[in-house]
Design an enzyme around this catalytic site. Sequence first.
Site, PDB file in Angstrom:
ATOM      1  N   ASP A 179      -5.322  31.055   0.387  1.00  0.00           N
ATOM      2  CA  ASP A 179      -5.185  31.594  -0.973  1.00  0.00           C
ATOM      3  C   ASP A 179      -5.771  33.005  -1.045  1.00  0.00           C
ATOM      4  O   ASP A 179      -5.210  33.902  -1.668  1.00  0.00           O
ATOM      5  CB  ASP A 179      -5.903  30.671  -1.963  1.00  0.00           C
ATOM      6  CG  ASP A 179      -5.392  29.245  -1.858  1.00  0.00           C
ATOM      7  OD1 ASP A 179      -4.221  29.008  -2.145  1.00  0.00           O
ATOM      8  OD2 ASP A 179      -6.181  28.362  -1.454  1.00  0.00           O
ATOM      9  N   HIS A 219      -7.830  24.216  -4.428  1.00  0.00           N
ATOM     10  CA  HIS A 219      -6.632  24.724  -3.735  1.00  0.00           C
ATOM     11  C   HIS A 219      -5.419  24.107  -4.439  1.00  0.00           C
ATOM     12  O   HIS A 219      -4.834  23.127  -3.983  1.00  0.00           O
ATOM     13  CB  HIS A 219      -6.673  24.332  -2.248  1.00  0.00           C
ATOM     14  CG  HIS A 219      -5.394  24.671  -1.526  1.00  0.00           C
ATOM     15  ND1 HIS A 219      -4.924  25.949  -1.398  1.00  0.00           N
ATOM     16  CD2 HIS A 219      -4.479  23.883  -0.903  1.00  0.00           C
ATOM     17  CE1 HIS A 219      -3.783  25.940  -0.730  1.00  0.00           C
ATOM     18  NE2 HIS A 219      -3.487  24.695  -0.426  1.00  0.00           N
TER      19      HIS A 219
HETATM   20  P1  NAD Z   1       3.632  17.669   8.993  1.00  0.00           P
HETATM   21  O1  NAD Z   1       4.268  16.531   8.247  1.00  0.00           O
HETATM   22  O2  NAD Z   1       4.483  18.594   9.788  1.00  0.00           O
HETATM   23  O3  NAD Z   1       2.516  17.113   9.972  1.00  0.00           O
HETATM   24  C1  NAD Z   1       1.566  16.185   9.555  1.00  0.00           C
HETATM   25  C2  NAD Z   1       1.214  15.362  10.769  1.00  0.00           C
HETATM   26  O4  NAD Z   1       0.097  14.559  10.417  1.00  0.00           O
HETATM   27  C3  NAD Z   1       2.339  14.415  11.220  1.00  0.00           C
HETATM   28  O5  NAD Z   1       2.608  14.606  12.595  1.00  0.00           O
HETATM   29  C4  NAD Z   1       1.763  13.023  10.945  1.00  0.00           C
HETATM   30  O6  NAD Z   1       2.192  12.066  11.908  1.00  0.00           O
HETATM   31  C5  NAD Z   1       0.261  13.310  11.065  1.00  0.00           C
HETATM   32  N1  NAD Z   1      -0.608  12.338  10.409  1.00  0.00           N
HETATM   33  C6  NAD Z   1      -0.395  11.655   9.263  1.00  0.00           C
HETATM   34  N2  NAD Z   1      -1.409  10.826   9.025  1.00  0.00           N
HETATM   35  C7  NAD Z   1      -2.303  10.989  10.021  1.00  0.00           C
HETATM   36  C8  NAD Z   1      -3.546  10.391  10.342  1.00  0.00           C
HETATM   37  N3  NAD Z   1      -4.074   9.421   9.580  1.00  0.00           N
HETATM   38  N4  NAD Z   1      -4.178  10.794  11.467  1.00  0.00           N
HETATM   39  C9  NAD Z   1      -3.652  11.728  12.257  1.00  0.00           C
HETATM   40  N5  NAD Z   1      -2.473  12.326  12.006  1.00  0.00           N
HETATM   41  C10 NAD Z   1      -1.798  11.957  10.914  1.00  0.00           C
HETATM   42  O7  NAD Z   1       2.773  18.486   7.900  1.00  0.00           O
HETATM   43  P2  NAD Z   1       2.145  19.953   8.046  1.00  0.00           P
HETATM   44  O8  NAD Z   1       3.137  20.948   7.563  1.00  0.00           O
HETATM   45  O9  NAD Z   1       1.544  20.123   9.395  1.00  0.00           O
HETATM   46  O10 NAD Z   1       1.011  19.871   6.916  1.00  0.00           O
HETATM   47  C11 NAD Z   1      -0.122  19.053   7.084  1.00  0.00           C
HETATM   48  C12 NAD Z   1      -0.965  19.043   5.812  1.00  0.00           C
HETATM   49  O11 NAD Z   1      -1.509  20.339   5.582  1.00  0.00           O
HETATM   50  C13 NAD Z   1      -0.198  18.679   4.530  1.00  0.00           C
HETATM   51  O12 NAD Z   1      -0.991  17.807   3.728  1.00  0.00           O
HETATM   52  C14 NAD Z   1      -0.026  20.018   3.841  1.00  0.00           C
HETATM   53  O13 NAD Z   1       0.151  19.892   2.445  1.00  0.00           O
HETATM   54  C15 NAD Z   1      -1.347  20.670   4.191  1.00  0.00           C
HETATM   55  N6  NAD Z   1      -1.425  22.129   4.042  1.00  0.00           N
HETATM   56  C16 NAD Z   1      -2.594  22.640   3.542  1.00  0.00           C
HETATM   57  C17 NAD Z   1      -2.738  24.008   3.409  1.00  0.00           C
HETATM   58  C18 NAD Z   1      -4.011  24.591   2.856  1.00  0.00           C
HETATM   59  O14 NAD Z   1      -4.075  25.813   2.646  1.00  0.00           O
HETATM   60  N7  NAD Z   1      -5.072  23.825   2.615  1.00  0.00           N
HETATM   61  C19 NAD Z   1      -1.696  24.870   3.777  1.00  0.00           C
HETATM   62  C20 NAD Z   1      -0.521  24.303   4.288  1.00  0.00           C
HETATM   63  C21 NAD Z   1      -0.391  22.926   4.410  1.00  0.00           C
HETATM   64  C1  LMR Z   2       0.085  25.876   0.712  1.00  0.00           C
HETATM   65  O1  LMR Z   2      -0.700  26.387  -0.080  1.00  0.00           O
HETATM   66  O2  LMR Z   2       1.024  26.516   1.229  1.00  0.00           O
HETATM   67  C2  LMR Z   2      -0.124  24.440   1.128  1.00  0.00           C
HETATM   68  O3  LMR Z   2      -1.169  23.870   0.415  1.00  0.00           O
HETATM   69  C3  LMR Z   2       1.116  23.631   1.059  1.00  0.00           C
HETATM   70  C4  LMR Z   2       1.508  23.333  -0.370  1.00  0.00           C
HETATM   71  O4  LMR Z   2       1.757  22.167  -0.676  1.00  0.00           O
HETATM   72  O5  LMR Z   2       1.581  24.274  -1.160  1.00  0.00           O
END
Ligand code: NAD
Ligand code: LMR
Length: 329
Positions: A157, A185
């Site tokens: 962010d 967030h």
């Molecule tokens: P994705 O679906 O591509 O990958 C998630 C992975 O997590 C999958 O491979 C799944 O099998 C695995 N998983 C699910 N439960 C699990 C567990 N209990 N233990 C281990 N692995 C597990 O998703 P992504 O695009 O990699 O995003 C992951 C997370 O990050 C999402 O919740 C997304 O919203 C979040 N995210 C946060 C931010 C931030 O700024 N905080 C930014 C982007 C994404």
């Molecule tokens: C982001 O900020 O890009 C991540 O938290 C993914 C989302 O759900 O927005």
Amino acid sequence: MATTITLTGAGGQIGYALLFRIAAGDLLGPDEKVRLRLLEIPQGLKSAEGAALELQDGAFDLLEDVEVTDDAAVGFDGCNLALLVGARPRGPGMERAELLAANAGIFGPQGRAIAENAADDVRVTVVGNPANTNALIAATSAEGVPAERFTALTRLDENRARAQLALALDAPVSSIRFVPIWGNHSATQFPDVSRATVDGRPVVEALSERVGDVRTWLEDAFIPRVAKRGAEIIDIRGSSSVASAANATIEHVRDWVHGTQECTSAGVVSRGEYGVPEGLVCSFPVDFIDGNWRIVEGLEIDAWSRARIDASVAELVEERDAVRALGML
Ligand code: NAD
Ligand code: LMR
């Protein structure tokens, strides 16, 4: 001695973007060897195993060892740095808080597994959404591990806020400093430009020459653009941010380990600073010093900013109460 790094969700999108940067030394620097523990659920194992094969093929000098597992006790064994990415991402039209029911159940067991298996110096960064409240759940479940060792990612962010200011001011992003994120967030977050500078000059002063009434621009353009950038990415890409999230994760952890030259943003446990209820994991302006974080205190907050911070904190309270009602806290 190598640093043991556990990445949950290693078979997912962000995992894939993170692993090779870690192995290349972007996280800990060119002299620090790393051991990677790739923790997945059974459905994600094949994808994580594929990434592990590619890590071998990268022949990274710094990479001592890679282990893929769906057993949290093995995954967190001896872990110094835990990156909790594994969780469901949201789709178009969803808010991150809607992921609470789906994802909250992941972070209690992982917090316990960290407490039982990780190294004494473990530091945990939660990326999986809703990141602040998931960090709260993990920290609460990790008996014996200080809550200060758990942080939630809000660096993405902050990076978005700096990039939007750079665009508005037609200035290099490197010239924009001190834009902390307060709160959750989520769409209620407050990117705070009140002390931001562009080439050492107050951003607010520079903006007044370009956008007319600065307050109106902040309310109608800047804050919603930054706070809803995740949704914008989802609408355009079809799935949530990946490389920018991995980049922010690298920056967050690197700063935590190596220290910051200047203040940045992170979701950290409140001890009542700025009136934020004790125990919530809230984004604040922080300094990272000698492997620890410290909330920057004593900043004056005007009434307009206070209202925005309060709204985001109220949402964190709601999320906490919702997971309490689900019996997860
Ligand atoms: P994705 O679906 O591509 O990958 C998630 C992975 O997590 C999958 O491979 C799944 O099998 C695995 N998983 C699910 N439960 C699990 C567990 N209990 N233990 C281990 N692995 C597990 O998703 P992504 O695009 O990699 O995003 C992951 C997370 O990050 C999402 O919740 C997304 O919203 C979040 N995210 C946060 C931010 C931030 O700024 N905080 C930014 C982007 C994404
Ligand atoms: C982001 O900020 O890009 C991540 O938290 C993914 C989302 O759900 O927005």
